[in-house]
Design a protein around this motif. Structure first.
Motif, short mmCIF file in Angstrom:
data_model
loop_
_atom_site.label_atom_id
_atom_site.label_comp_id
_atom_site.label_asym_id
_atom_site.label_seq_id
_atom_site.Cartn_x
_atom_site.Cartn_y
_atom_site.Cartn_z
N TYR A 55 46.03 32.40 39.60
CA TYR A 55 45.24 32.07 38.79
C TYR A 55 43.54 32.08 39.26
N LEU A 56 43.06 31.33 39.86
CA LEU A 56 41.70 31.79 40.94
C LEU A 56 41.90 33.25 40.64
N PHE A 57 42.98 34.25 41.19
CA PHE A 57 41.82 35.36 41.48
C PHE A 57 42.95 36.46 40.42
N THR A 58 43.23 35.59 39.20
CA THR A 58 43.01 36.92 38.18
C THR A 58 42.62 36.52 37.05
N ASN A 59 43.05 34.93 36.70
CA ASN A 59 41.88 33.80 35.42
C ASN A 59 40.12 35.30 35.81
N SER A 60 40.26 35.64 34.55
CA SER A 60 38.28 36.63 33.60
C SER A 60 37.41 35.29 35.01
N ILE A 61 37.44 34.16 33.78
CA ILE A 61 36.00 33.15 34.28
C ILE A 61 35.58 32.96 35.75
N ALA A 62 37.15 32.88 36.38
CA ALA A 62 37.15 31.60 37.79
C ALA A 62 36.82 32.64 38.83
N LEU A 63 37.12 34.38 37.84
CA LEU A 63 36.52 35.73 39.24
C LEU A 63 35.41 35.69 38.71
N ASN A 64 34.52 35.79 37.57
CA ASN A 64 32.83 35.57 37.29
C ASN A 64 32.48 34.50 38.10
N ASN A 65 33.28 33.80 38.23
CA ASN A 65 32.15 32.37 39.18
C ASN A 65 32.34 33.02 39.96
N LEU A 66 33.33 33.14 41.04
CA LEU A 66 33.68 33.40 42.64
C LEU A 66 32.29 34.78 43.21
N TYR A 67 32.35 35.59 42.08
CA TYR A 67 31.35 36.90 42.01
C TYR A 67 29.86 36.17 42.43
N TYR A 68 30.22 35.84 41.27
CA TYR A 68 28.30 34.73 40.68
C TYR A 68 28.30 34.05 41.61
N THR A 69 28.94 33.28 42.69
CA THR A 69 28.45 33.19 43.56
C THR A 69 28.06 33.23 45.07
N LEU A 70 29.04 34.86 45.46
CA LEU A 70 28.76 35.65 46.38
C LEU A 70 27.16 35.90 46.13
N TYR A 71 27.39 37.03 44.70
CA TYR A 71 26.41 37.62 44.61
C TYR A 71 24.90 36.42 45.25
N ILE A 72 24.81 34.91 44.04
CA ILE A 72 24.16 34.22 45.02
C ILE A 72 23.33 33.94 46.28
N VAL A 73 24.71 33.47 46.81
CA VAL A 73 24.64 33.75 48.64
C VAL A 73 24.46 34.86 49.53
N VAL A 74 24.85 36.42 48.98
CA VAL A 74 24.68 36.87 49.56
C VAL A 74 22.95 37.79 49.58
N ILE A 75 22.26 37.28 48.53
CA ILE A 75 20.88 37.80 48.42
C ILE A 75 20.23 36.57 48.79
N THR A 76 20.98 35.28 48.84
CA THR A 76 20.07 34.73 49.55
C THR A 76 19.57 34.85 50.59
N VAL A 77 21.14 35.05 51.64
CA VAL A 77 20.87 35.24 52.76
C VAL A 77 20.09 36.24 53.71
N VAL A 78 20.43 37.30 52.56
CA VAL A 78 19.40 38.53 53.21
C VAL A 78 18.37 38.39 53.19
N LEU A 79 17.68 37.23 51.84
CA LEU A 79 15.91 37.45 51.13
C LEU A 79 15.77 36.80 52.45
N SER A 80 16.41 35.44 52.51
CA SER A 80 15.96 34.64 53.30
C SER A 80 15.44 34.53 55.36
N LEU A 81 16.61 36.67 55.66
CA LEU A 81 16.16 36.49 57.12
C LEU A 81 15.26 37.47 57.04
#
Length: 284
Positions: A55-81
């Motif tokens: 469900y976590l890796f096939t449901n569109s809502i769950a996948l969007n939440n995962l991608y959204y989280t990684l997007y925010i976290v990666v940008i945070t890491v890059v800009l912070s460093l």
């Protein structure tokens, strides 16, 4: 006799560490194992399977939440460093009044409670906040548009993480003796060579430590996205809270395992880098 004494010492050492080991197993290992097992349990049935992970890796809502989280976290890491490295370099190699002032003040955000900082930021950046009121005083209707989207979350994450990363990188830079840098300059090394061949290699491990902790600290963040984000998509920390609050314990367990695996990847990168540094030191 010597062998017997050695055995007694080893047994005594194990007895001393046994209480700490048992506590660790009870409060860390057992809960993790329990969550992993529960994540495979099929809800309402006495059976186990991969349903929750599918469900976590096939449901569109769950996948969007995962991608959204990684997007925010990666940008945070890059800009912070990037910001932290620039600040650390400025404070390390500049002796101006500005650098000394920044050195005295840059850790203040670390001592402000998270909830207080988020609410303070909201009063400033929301469309009817301080920035808007200042603009209205000059005849402009300025709406930052930083609430209920990823921009505000990233801005708040930078507030929390830049001081932490700066502290680690500045500590690494401070361990580089001035005499070594002066010798390299006397030998004809340019600033670019000093930065790429000396400073970056000597601070790489500390940068990885900062990146690891920033990544892990933001993957499961709750306070900032709860107060500043929209309802869709959501960061997985909010999703986990929602699943648990709705008594979907098995889905919450599966999401917890996914979060743990994401953090483990970040930790593995750090461990690999650290092991390479130690291998290089041994060769020297």
């Amino acid at each position: 006799m010597a062998s017997r004494n050695h055995l007694q010492q080893r047994v005594l050492a194990y007895l001393f560490i046994a209480p700490a080991l048992l506590i660790t197993l009870g409060v860390v290992a057992y809960p993790i194992l329990n969550v992993v097992v529960r994540s495979f349990r099929i809800e309402g049935e006495d059976a186990y399977g991969f349903d929750h992970y599918i469900y976590l890796f096939t449901n569109s809502i769950a996948l969007n939440n995962l991608y959204y989280t990684l997007y925010i976290v990666v940008i945070t890491v890059v800009l912070s460093l990037a910001a932290a490295y620039g600040l650390a370099l400025f404070m390390r190699f500049s002796n101006s009044a500005v650098s000394r002032t920044i050195g005295a003040l840059y850790l203040i955000p670390r001592f402000i409670p998270g909830l207080v900082a988020v609410n303070a930021m909201i009063t400033v950046i929301r469309d009817s906040g301080l920035l808007n009121r200042i603009a209205l005083a000059f005849g402009y209707d300025f709406k930052p548009g930083l609430m209920f989207n990823e921009k505000g979350i990233i801005l708040m994450n930078l507030w929390f993480n830049i001081p932490f990363a700066t502290m680690l990188i500045l500590s690494a830079l401070s361990n580089i003796p001035d005499s070594v840098i002066d010798s390299a300059r006397d030998a004809g090394a340019s600033r670019r060579v000093l930065f790429t061949k000396m400073i970056i290699p000597l601070t790489r491990k500390d940068v990885m430590i900062a990146a690891t902790f920033i990544f892990m600290g933001n993957v499961g963040s709750f306070t900032t996205p709860y107060l500043m984000d929209s309802t869709s998509p959501q960061m997985i920390g909010i999703t986990l809270f929602t699943q648990f609050n709705n008594l979907n314990y098995e889905n919450a367990a599966a999401l917890s395992v996914v979060m743990f695996l994401l953090c483990s990847v970040s930790a593995a990168v750090y461990i690999y880098t650290n092991m390479k540094d130690k291998a290089w030191e041994k060769q020297e």
